[in-house]
Design a protein around this motif. Structure first.
Motif, short mmCIF file in Angstrom:
data_model
loop_
_atom_site.label_atom_id
_atom_site.label_comp_id
_atom_site.label_asym_id
_atom_site.label_seq_id
_atom_site.Cartn_x
_atom_site.Cartn_y
_atom_site.Cartn_z
N THR A 128 62.15 -10.28 -45.56
CA THR A 128 63.01 -9.09 -45.52
C THR A 128 63.79 -8.97 -46.83
N PRO A 135 62.07 -9.94 -50.70
CA PRO A 135 61.03 -9.38 -49.83
C PRO A 135 59.65 -9.99 -50.11
N ARG A 136 58.84 -9.99 -49.09
CA ARG A 136 57.43 -10.38 -49.21
C ARG A 136 56.61 -9.14 -48.87
N LEU A 137 55.88 -8.62 -49.80
CA LEU A 137 55.21 -7.34 -49.62
C LEU A 137 53.85 -7.52 -48.95
N HIS A 138 53.63 -6.76 -47.87
CA HIS A 138 52.30 -6.78 -47.25
C HIS A 138 51.42 -5.72 -47.90
N GLU A 140 48.36 -2.60 -48.07
CA GLU A 140 48.18 -1.27 -47.50
C GLU A 140 46.73 -0.83 -47.73
#
Length: 334
Positions: A128, A135-138, A140
């Motif tokens: 978060t 943050p840890r970006l997922h 897309e």
């Protein structure tokens, strides 16, 4: 006219058939425990039969006008042994469930909702904006390239949904002329373009039928052509992908991963549990596995048996049925 249904599963669909038929049929059911003598007697009198199989050694069927498969796959039919006067037809309607399964698999691969769920259940808030680690970006799906092997009912339904996510869609099929001008696909090639498509794709979906031409279509050379992080999804038949080559590509992380719904080993008639391969796919962490269930959605059987009723009506009226695999005289559609 007389219709023969093979097995308890088909027997359970009689109410749907009767509700949708507009012509007159008497319906018989043959169960395995009734024996081959009863089966031969039924075959000698029926005008149509619903079965996924027609092997070489089945009894004669002198009146059979329609062999109707209740599914799409036809690798259980020995076409040369089907009576010469018989239409052979299959039925689809599984493209809705399978294409939704494919999109769910792609989304899971990019977003990782299962892992997020397991993490937050442990009280772990990493990822978060407010966490000290940041943050840890997922991932897309937007802008990713999807390669489709085969461009029939399943692949086209996948393409429709992928375009809604703004994915770039490519396809390879043995009949590219039939799909020429399809607005869902940026480029559609013959099978000679497979290596190029594989090299450009972030995700590859196998949606072609299993035939002598497609058995072992994806092997070590094809995996070598794929991007290192690419994911292959097989919702067709296990035999389209070489078993050992798939395992080796995953174990060595030559590709990013796989989502596999169709397999190399299945339970016997008692449906006893077994692993889906002699190779330990279940020990790998870069594969999502499911038990040949991608098409088994809630509306599938109702849609399929409605279509089967339409084919029976056509035969009763002397009209050509739909979804023809082989016409009388052994003629195969181009």
């Amino acid at each position: 006219m007389k219709l023969l249904l093979r097995g308890a599963e088909s027997r359970d669909r009689i109410p749907t058939l009767k509700a949708n038929l507009t012509t007159s049929w008497s319906i018989d059911v043959w169960l395995e425990e009734q024996g081959q003598e009863a089966f031969a007697a039924h075959l000698g009198e029926c005008d149509a039969m619903v079965s996924m199989r027609w092997p070489r050694d089945w009894p004669r069927a002198p009146r059979l006008a329609l062999l109707q498969l209740p599914g799409a796959g036809y690798d259980g039919v020995d076409f040369a042994e089907v009576p010469p006067q018989t239409w052979v037809c299959n039925v689809f309607e599984h493209e809705i469930g399978i294409s939704e399964y494919v999109m769910a698999a792609l989304l899971e691969w990019q977003i990782g909702l299962r892992a997020m769920d397991a993490q937050i259940r442990r009280g772990d808030w990493r990822g978060t904006f407010s966490h000290p680690d940041g943050p840890r970006l997922h991932g897309e799906l937007f802008g990713k390239t999807l390669g489709l092997i085969g461009y029939g009912h399943i692949s086209r339904a996948v393409a429709e949904r992928a375009r809604a996510f703004d994915m770039r869609v490519l396809a390879c099929t043995r009949s590219p002329d039939k799909a020429a001008g399809d607005s869902l696909v940026e480029r559609i090639d013959g099978m000679d373009g497979l290596a190029r498509m594989l090299s450009e794709s972030d995700f590859v979906v196998v949606g072609c039928p299993l035939t002598e031409q497609t058995r072992g279509l994806i092997g070590a050379g094809e995996f070598a052509a794929m991007k290192p992080g690419a994911v292959i999804v097989n919702v067709a038949r296990g035999g389209v992908i070489v078993e050992q080559a798939l395992y080796d590509a995953l174990r060595s992380r030559r590709i990013g991963g796989a989502v596999i719904d169709v397999w190399y080993r299945y339970p016997g008639n008692d449906a006893a549990g077994c692993l889906p391969s002699a190779l330990p796919f279940h020990e790998l962490d870069n594969i999502i596995m499911s038990p040949h269930a991608s098409g088994l959605s809630e509306g599938l059987l109702e849609r399929r048996w409605h279509r089967i009723a339409r084919n029976l009506d056509a035969i009763a009226r002397g009209e050509p049925p739909a979804n023809v695999l082989q016409a009388p005289g052994g003629r195969r559609p181009a």
